[in-house]
Motif scaffolding. Structure first.
Motif, mmCIF file in Angstrom:
data_model
loop_
_atom_site.group_PDB
_atom_site.id
_atom_site.type_symbol
_atom_site.label_atom_id
_atom_site.label_comp_id
_atom_site.label_asym_id
_atom_site.label_seq_id
_atom_site.Cartn_x
_atom_site.Cartn_y
_atom_site.Cartn_z
ATOM 1 N N HIS A 1 34.438 -38.407 16.619
ATOM 2 C CA HIS A 1 33.894 -38.909 18.188
ATOM 3 C C HIS A 1 35.408 -39.272 18.617
ATOM 4 O O HIS A 1 35.770 -38.826 19.624
ATOM 5 N N ALA A 2 36.120 -40.195 17.790
ATOM 6 C CA ALA A 2 37.661 -40.654 18.222
ATOM 7 C C ALA A 2 38.458 -39.336 18.526
ATOM 8 O O ALA A 2 39.296 -39.361 19.548
ATOM 9 N N GLU A 3 38.439 -38.301 17.578
ATOM 10 C CA GLU A 3 39.313 -37.318 17.612
ATOM 11 C C GLU A 3 38.958 -36.530 18.999
ATOM 12 O O GLU A 3 39.981 -35.897 19.975
ATOM 13 N N LYS A 4 37.792 -36.222 19.335
ATOM 14 C CA LYS A 4 37.279 -35.572 20.393
ATOM 15 C C LYS A 4 37.937 -36.248 21.876
ATOM 16 O O LYS A 4 38.317 -35.630 22.905
ATOM 17 N N ARG A 5 37.690 -37.716 21.816
ATOM 18 C CA ARG A 5 38.460 -38.264 22.802
ATOM 19 C C ARG A 5 39.855 -38.367 23.165
ATOM 20 O O ARG A 5 40.306 -38.106 24.104
ATOM 21 N N PHE A 6 40.466 -38.198 21.865
ATOM 22 C CA PHE A 6 41.871 -38.052 22.017
ATOM 23 C C PHE A 6 42.388 -36.757 22.529
ATOM 24 O O PHE A 6 43.443 -36.748 23.564
ATOM 25 N N ARG A 7 41.537 -35.926 22.012
ATOM 26 C CA ARG A 7 41.932 -34.421 22.627
ATOM 27 C C ARG A 7 42.086 -34.146 24.035
ATOM 28 O O ARG A 7 42.488 -33.613 24.835
ATOM 29 N N LYS A 8 40.542 -34.708 24.358
ATOM 30 C CA LYS A 8 40.520 -34.765 25.810
ATOM 31 C C LYS A 8 41.426 -35.532 26.646
ATOM 32 O O LYS A 8 41.861 -34.935 27.880
ATOM 33 N N PHE A 9 41.872 -36.607 26.314
ATOM 34 C CA PHE A 9 42.953 -37.377 26.908
ATOM 35 C C PHE A 9 44.318 -36.443 26.882
ATOM 36 O O PHE A 9 44.774 -36.470 27.934
ATOM 37 N N ASN B 1 40.741 -47.713 19.151
ATOM 38 C CA ASN B 1 40.099 -48.696 18.490
ATOM 39 C C ASN B 1 40.151 -48.982 16.932
ATOM 40 O O ASN B 1 39.586 -48.021 16.392
ATOM 41 N N LEU B 2 41.266 -49.498 16.577
ATOM 42 C CA LEU B 2 41.728 -49.539 15.397
ATOM 43 C C LEU B 2 40.690 -49.852 14.216
ATOM 44 O O LEU B 2 40.697 -49.407 13.179
ATOM 45 N N ASP B 3 39.699 -50.648 14.705
ATOM 46 C CA ASP B 3 38.513 -51.120 13.687
ATOM 47 C C ASP B 3 37.553 -49.939 13.400
ATOM 48 O O ASP B 3 37.010 -49.517 12.492
ATOM 49 N N ASP B 4 37.318 -49.156 14.512
ATOM 50 C CA ASP B 4 36.097 -48.071 14.440
ATOM 51 C C ASP B 4 36.642 -46.466 14.563
ATOM 52 O O ASP B 4 36.076 -45.535 14.148
ATOM 53 N N ASP B 5 37.945 -46.252 15.139
ATOM 54 C CA ASP B 5 38.413 -44.826 15.321
ATOM 55 C C ASP B 5 38.870 -44.259 13.970
ATOM 56 O O ASP B 5 39.078 -42.985 14.092
ATOM 57 N N PHE B 6 39.072 -44.682 12.919
ATOM 58 C CA PHE B 6 39.632 -44.127 11.883
ATOM 59 C C PHE B 6 38.949 -44.054 10.612
ATOM 60 O O PHE B 6 38.017 -45.116 10.340
ATOM 61 N N ARG B 7 38.806 -43.014 9.987
ATOM 62 C CA ARG B 7 38.162 -42.662 8.732
ATOM 63 C C ARG B 7 38.553 -43.826 7.605
ATOM 64 O O ARG B 7 39.844 -43.919 7.530
#
Length: 326
Positions: free
Chosen positions: A85-93, A105-111
């Motif tokens: 989900h975070a990767e998709k947001r980042f690529r869109k940005f 979001n360092l708590d939720d965006d990384f595996r």
């Protein structure tokens, strides 16, 4: 020569670059290409690249030797990457090309990673929180433990019972390379490249499916002996015309510890190439296991080279891998 545990892939390009909206030739999932222009980069000039040590950039998997459970261990490169989900947001940005800064979001965006994972040196921290790089990754390392199937080819180059690593290094005479055993203690705080049959498509043609071989090469150990002129025209000619230029790239080790690189892809040149310089050199094999009590796995590269102990070949590429005994 380099900051311990640093990730060499993140070093700066020697020349100023321009980004073109066309598929990359190095990374299949990258929609842009980075090409060098005619000017040395500001970072290269500030690091005094004109007085730096030029070395071969080796095409492998970045590895690191440091202690784990109070013993010297080989560590494999493992970046903390964004969730889907975070990767998709980042690529869109990234594709939006806005001038605003992306917020993680360092708590939720990384595996998540195992407790043994450590960040690479140089990873930025703000208020004690590790920050992702420009690619959205947090570079780091994970220890290669016995029985680790994902890192079986890393394991084939080390023996923790004897404390040895299988290393390729240059000798001082006649352009000769040597594959030998080196105590892991002597490699502490070094980064190295793992190369071999099952790494990066095997650009050096090492081993075979029946006789896979892998070994380690310390970063900066393969020096480029002939002086290089630091302009794009001469460097492009060197890559295209010189036998010594049949390498993936160049890494300059600057006096202040900064590493500067130039990849063939930065010049629009292809990699891999036929007959790379690494395997066109003479090779001596010095892997004598008779003085050790080794209980090596069948995939161990120590066994392959031990059968060739004492032999020398005019060309690395001429080793008859299939002829080595069981």
């Amino acid at each position: 020569m380099q900051e311990p545990g640093s990730v060499q892939q993140k070093i700066a390009c020697a020349f100023s670059t321009q980004v073109r909206d066309e598929p990359a030739t190095k990374r299949a999932n990258q929609s842009f290409r980075v090409l060098a222009t005619g000017d040395l980069s500001l970072k290269a000039l500030e690091a005094d690249i004109h007085h730096a040590l030029a070395t071969e950039k080796v095409d492998g998997s970045c590895s690191y030797v440091t202690k784990y459970k109070d013993l010297p261990y080989l560590w494999a490169r493992l970046d903390r990457k964004p969730t889907k989900h975070a990767e998709k947001r980042f690529r869109k940005f990234q594709s939006s090309k806005t001038s605003t800064e992306f917020t993680w979001n360092l708590d939720d965006d990384f595996r998540t990673v195992t407790d043994s994972w450590i960040p690479a040196h140089g990873v930025v921290q703000i208020n004690g929180r590790l920050q992702p790089d420009e690619n959205g990754h947090i570079p780091g390392w994970i220890p290669v433990e016995k029985g680790s199937k994902p890192y079986c080819w890393h394991l084939s180059t080390v023996d923790y019972d004897t404390g040895l690593a299988l290393v390729l290094k240059p000798c001082s005479e006649n352009n000769l390379l040597e594959i030998t055993t080196v105590p892991l203690m002597e490699l502490l705080e070094q980064t190295l490249e793992l190369v071999g049959t099952h790494i990066n498509g095997n650009p050096y043609g090492l081993g075979s499916k029946r006789r896979p071989v892998h070994f380690l090469i310390s970063h900066g150990s393969l020096q480029i002996e002939k002086p290089l002129t630091l302009n794009l025209r001469d460097l492009t000619a060197w890559f295209e015309e010189s036998p010594e230029g049949k390498v993936e790239g160049i890494v300059w080790h600057c006096i202040n510890g900064v590493l500067i690189k130039l990849h063939r892809h930065h010049l629009g040149l292809q990699w891999p190439v036929p007959d790379p310089y690494l395997t066109a050199r003479p090779l001596s094999i010095n892997v004598d296991l008779t003085k050790y009590e080794c209980d090596l796995e069948t995939k161990s590269s120590f066994l392959v080279f031990a059968r060739l102990n004492g032999k020398q070949f005019d060309y690395f590429k001429d080793i008859p891998w299939e002829d080595t005994e069981n």
